[in-house]
Design a protein around this motif. Sequence first.
Motif, PDB file in Angstrom:
ATOM      1  N   ILE A 185       1.043  -1.255   0.022  1.00  0.00           N
ATOM      2  CA  ILE A 185      -0.022  -0.094   0.003  1.00  0.00           C
ATOM      3  C   ILE A 185       0.799   1.146  -0.036  1.00  0.00           C
ATOM      4  CG2 ILE A 185      -1.761   1.425   1.129  1.00  0.00           C
ATOM      5  CD1 ILE A 185      -2.823  -1.212   2.251  1.00  0.00           C
ATOM      6  N   HIS A 186       2.029   1.220   0.978  1.00  0.00           N
ATOM      7  CA  HIS A 186       2.972   2.325   0.834  1.00  0.00           C
ATOM      8  C   HIS A 186       3.458   2.738  -0.559  1.00  0.00           C
ATOM      9  CE1 HIS A 186       2.395   2.950   5.082  1.00  0.00           C
ATOM     10  NE2 HIS A 186       3.382   1.730   5.366  1.00  0.00           N
ATOM     11  N   ALA A 187       3.892   1.649  -1.289  1.00  0.00           N
ATOM     12  CA  ALA A 187       4.491   1.631  -2.438  1.00  0.00           C
ATOM     13  C   ALA A 187       3.551   2.015  -3.651  1.00  0.00           C
ATOM     14  CB  ALA A 187       5.092   0.193  -2.927  1.00  0.00           C
ATOM     15  N   THR A 188       2.337   1.698  -3.504  1.00  0.00           N
ATOM     16  CA  THR A 188       1.417   1.881  -4.645  1.00  0.00           C
ATOM     17  C   THR A 188       0.927   3.412  -4.637  1.00  0.00           C
ATOM     18  OG1 THR A 188      -0.374   0.719  -3.520  1.00  0.00           O
ATOM     19  CG2 THR A 188       0.446  -0.166  -5.249  1.00  0.00           C
ATOM     20  N   LEU A 189       0.879   3.774  -3.129  1.00  0.00           N
ATOM     21  CA  LEU A 189       0.380   5.366  -3.132  1.00  0.00           C
ATOM     22  C   LEU A 189       1.802   6.184  -3.350  1.00  0.00           C
ATOM     23  CD1 LEU A 189      -1.512   5.243   0.153  1.00  0.00           C
ATOM     24  CD2 LEU A 189      -2.408   6.040  -2.067  1.00  0.00           C
ATOM     25  N   ARG A 190       2.773   5.604  -2.960  1.00  0.00           N
ATOM     26  CA  ARG A 190       4.250   6.342  -3.659  1.00  0.00           C
ATOM     27  C   ARG A 190       3.984   6.631  -5.009  1.00  0.00           C
ATOM     28  NH1 ARG A 190      10.287   4.571  -2.634  1.00  0.00           N
ATOM     29  NH2 ARG A 190      11.411   5.774  -4.271  1.00  0.00           N
ATOM     30  N   SER A 191       3.702   5.520  -5.846  1.00  0.00           N
ATOM     31  CA  SER A 191       3.674   5.272  -7.021  1.00  0.00           C
ATOM     32  C   SER A 191       3.009   6.545  -7.683  1.00  0.00           C
ATOM     33  CB  SER A 191       3.592   4.074  -7.665  1.00  0.00           C
ATOM     34  OG  SER A 191       3.300   4.165  -9.162  1.00  0.00           O
ATOM     35  N   LEU A 192       1.511   6.340  -6.967  1.00  0.00           N
ATOM     36  CA  LEU A 192       0.335   7.472  -7.445  1.00  0.00           C
ATOM     37  C   LEU A 192       0.811   8.847  -7.467  1.00  0.00           C
ATOM     38  CD1 LEU A 192      -2.284   7.981  -8.277  1.00  0.00           C
ATOM     39  CD2 LEU A 192      -3.255   7.657  -6.021  1.00  0.00           C
ATOM     40  N   ILE A 193       1.538   9.025  -6.206  1.00  0.00           N
ATOM     41  CA  ILE A 193       1.981  10.662  -6.126  1.00  0.00           C
ATOM     42  C   ILE A 193       2.907  10.750  -6.888  1.00  0.00           C
ATOM     43  CG2 ILE A 193       3.206  11.992  -4.357  1.00  0.00           C
ATOM     44  CD1 ILE A 193       1.623  10.351  -2.082  1.00  0.00           C
ATOM     45  N   ASP A 194       3.858   9.966  -7.244  1.00  0.00           N
ATOM     46  CA  ASP A 194       4.920  10.572  -8.171  1.00  0.00           C
ATOM     47  C   ASP A 194       4.444  10.587  -9.567  1.00  0.00           C
ATOM     48  OD1 ASP A 194       7.185  10.405  -6.937  1.00  0.00           O
ATOM     49  OD2 ASP A 194       7.538   8.193  -6.789  1.00  0.00           O
ATOM     50  N   ARG A 195       3.234   9.806 -10.024  1.00  0.00           N
ATOM     51  CA  ARG A 195       2.702   9.735 -11.331  1.00  0.00           C
ATOM     52  C   ARG A 195       1.523  10.849 -11.422  1.00  0.00           C
ATOM     53  NH1 ARG A 195       2.908   4.990 -14.548  1.00  0.00           N
ATOM     54  NH2 ARG A 195       4.320   3.358 -13.277  1.00  0.00           N
ATOM     55  N   ALA A 196       1.087  11.367 -10.350  1.00  0.00           N
ATOM     56  CA  ALA A 196      -0.125  12.355 -10.120  1.00  0.00           C
ATOM     57  C   ALA A 196      -0.072  13.183 -11.250  1.00  0.00           C
ATOM     58  CB  ALA A 196      -0.171  12.710  -8.838  1.00  0.00           C
ATOM     59  N   PRO A 197      -1.407  13.492 -11.865  1.00  0.00           N
ATOM     60  CA  PRO A 197      -1.324  14.951 -13.048  1.00  0.00           C
ATOM     61  C   PRO A 197      -1.670  16.080 -11.575  1.00  0.00           C
ATOM     62  CG  PRO A 197      -3.427  13.542 -12.520  1.00  0.00           C
ATOM     63  CD  PRO A 197      -2.570  12.654 -11.898  1.00  0.00           C
ATOM     64  N   ALA A 198      -1.409  17.265 -12.398  1.00  0.00           N
ATOM     65  CA  ALA A 198      -1.706  18.278 -11.573  1.00  0.00           C
ATOM     66  C   ALA A 198      -3.045  18.448 -11.083  1.00  0.00           C
ATOM     67  CB  ALA A 198      -1.273  19.419 -12.416  1.00  0.00           C
ATOM     68  N   THR A 199      -4.171  17.839 -11.527  1.00  0.00           N
ATOM     69  CA  THR A 199      -5.367  17.752 -11.016  1.00  0.00           C
ATOM     70  C   THR A 199      -5.632  17.193  -9.763  1.00  0.00           C
ATOM     71  OG1 THR A 199      -6.140  16.258 -12.627  1.00  0.00           O
ATOM     72  CG2 THR A 199      -6.332  18.483 -13.337  1.00  0.00           C
ATOM     73  N   LEU A 200      -4.724  16.296  -9.285  1.00  0.00           N
ATOM     74  CA  LEU A 200      -5.069  15.524  -8.043  1.00  0.00           C
ATOM     75  C   LEU A 200      -4.265  16.183  -6.852  1.00  0.00           C
ATOM     76  CD1 LEU A 200      -5.776  12.811  -6.869  1.00  0.00           C
ATOM     77  CD2 LEU A 200      -3.595  11.638  -7.510  1.00  0.00           C
ATOM     78  N   PHE A 201      -4.909  16.117  -5.911  1.00  0.00           N
ATOM     79  CA  PHE A 201      -4.547  16.923  -4.371  1.00  0.00           C
ATOM     80  C   PHE A 201      -4.769  15.559  -3.578  1.00  0.00           C
ATOM     81  CE2 PHE A 201      -6.052  20.212  -7.058  1.00  0.00           C
ATOM     82  CZ  PHE A 201      -4.820  21.067  -6.914  1.00  0.00           C
ATOM     83  N   VAL A 202      -3.631  15.229  -2.787  1.00  0.00           N
ATOM     84  CA  VAL A 202      -3.703  14.049  -1.905  1.00  0.00           C
ATOM     85  C   VAL A 202      -3.515  14.793  -0.369  1.00  0.00           C
ATOM     86  CG1 VAL A 202      -2.864  11.947  -0.970  1.00  0.00           C
ATOM     87  CG2 VAL A 202      -2.895  12.516  -3.309  1.00  0.00           C
TER      88      VAL A 202
END
Length: 743
Positions: A148-165
């Motif tokens: 879960i840590h790894a996949t969320l890290r990947s999402l944040i790295d790949r996140a478009p400018a429209t995603l705010f976590v």
Amino acid sequence: MSSGRDHSEVDFVTKAQPPPPGAATIRRERLLDRLALVAGRTLTLVVAPAGWGKSTLACHLVGAADVPLVWLSLDRGDNDPRRFWRCLLSTASSAIPDVATAALRYLELGDPQVPREVVSSFANSLADVGKPLVLVLDDYHVIFHPDIHATLRSLIDRAPATLFVVVLSRTRPPWPLPRWHVHEKVVVVQARDLAFTPVEAAELLAALLGEEPADGVLELLMSKTDGWPAALKLAAFGVRETCDAEELVRGLSGGHREIFGFLAQEVILGLAPPLRTFLLETSMLSRLSADVCTAVTDDEASRDLLADAIDHGLFISPLDRAGTWWSYHFLFADVLRRELRRLMPGRERELLVRASRWHFARGEFIDAANYAISSGEPDLITEVVATAWAPTYSDGDQVTVVRWLDALPDHARRVNTRIGAARTLSMLDSGDFAGAETVLRELSGGAVSTDRPAGLVSLFTGFLRFKEGSLDDAREILSLTDPAGMEPRMLSISLHTTLTSVVRFWLGEGTSAELLLSEAQRLAVEVGSAQGLAYVAGHRLWAAAERGDEAACRDVLADPDVAVLPGGSRADDFDVTGTHFAFGILLSARARLALHDGSAEEAWQLARDASQVVHLGAGRPDLAGVLLTAALAAKAVGEKEESDRLAAEAEAVLDACSEPGPILTAWRGRLHPDRPTRTRLLTERELAVVELLDSSMTQRQIAAALYVSVNTLKSHLLSVYRKLGVTSRVAAVRCAREMDLLG
């Protein structure tokens, strides 16, 4: 597919909505200005101990931005990667329709690990949609699963400018925060930032007390609590109930937890006895409703008492906007539980048992199992897990099932058949054949043999024998097993049909195997098992390719359920990392079809990927089949060294099989350096039959040419098919050519 409701109305209602702000909260404008989402940082990380107002701040933060919102309130049960992502993606689809459709499709493939495509597909969809989305993960400190840590890290790295976590946590997640700081992807808020200023504290106390605090009380409170919001709020309750507020505040000492405990005890002691008892007896509930409180306390007055607790504002917050579900603040619940244990020894276990049974009766298995395990009641844990594991496992939550199994008492592991089935299945799926043998021996009370063992033990003994490569034993055991009366029924029937069809395929029983494989595929779809579907489809494709039926091969690959699986014809690039072996079977079958079509390069690429994913969990016949296919494909593209290596590995696997069957024997013969000569493999009469098969003559014409009856010719054909490991005339001719049996 699952028969439980853990991922439906109860879970989503309480987990997927932001808690409505309480009546006495204040807006922290200095923090909101700093954290405005328009600042462009992908991640806002709020890290502080309990009671510092993380959730309240996040509510005000996202409330100020008129954008779609995904809010997840996490608990320890969310440490199953697929359960976590299913909840996240389903909620995202509710916020922005269809934004997670493709990602959910990858997720439902049944692999315990989350495929890489889930994250990339979700990020790409967000970019394509172009709409802003806020993702809030509350109580992230309960998450410890590395995937879960790894996949969320990947999402944040790949996140478009429209995603705010926005992540709210008591501890820092294991993410590369320094790197993200450099790239301006993250802003971090800590406890010192959340501490109330004197002005904010005065505003809060005025809102809670209905008047300005007395002279000296505010200054004293600030010095004792360092602006800790939880202590300030609870102190206000104490001040309301005492004539000497200053004396109460002067009595505070110690760390934050000690201060909170002192204040909480003061508040609890000041309540009416019925309300105080209600709070103590519901303190172990992670989520409260009038119905569950009534069931747990066995008191019809619980509905009114819950309303009283809400009216008092006793650190109880709503989990939904309808006001059906509520929860106590962590620290307040902790104080209540300690008081419960002190004042009513032994009562907590009884209350946990009732909570577990209430959720279990409603099919809410995650909550039921968690309360049962917390109760420590061995019979209850066994009862809940024995029923709950199958739908949870079929739903893809294998990690959760393993956690439950680890919590079981030793006695249940040894004697409960349904628990034994769960343990055996998890061991077989991970390749632990010796462990599975031990479990089955414990359940059968002795040696595991081909005798008629009862029920699920019989089914899983057949499963084990197949995995070991004892095909005849597996066939015999499965033929004596009737899954219709077993529980879990659908899973047992599906597994039995799949195993029987695959065993028959490897034993060369072509027609009956293919009929059963078609039924096994239908059952895999019915129970919602993507792994089972890929596994069965792979064997159907192998079977159709062996008899040279190209139309049947195309039908298997064109099936819409099969085509989108990893390894399917319409799937994206195949990722071998963490992929379940069943998808490797499908990929290998496609490789063999490509070989038959003369597409050697495509076959080698498919076969090479397949050979990398089948070692963990695949049975020996399947593993040998994949390795032999890869060796043949490597040979076809001139990779002799790689072909020899794969062939040698396959030989070692086959040597460990007591009865590998004719199909694998024939496949090995096509690669073995010491393959038989024409006269050693087939008799002269059989060679003559094969040579005439490579013509347009009918069976009656071939029989006449050989001066034998049609029935005698059929006997020769059966012998040829068995020796060559094929099931059709076309496949026999092709195999004979590959083995240089034709003159």
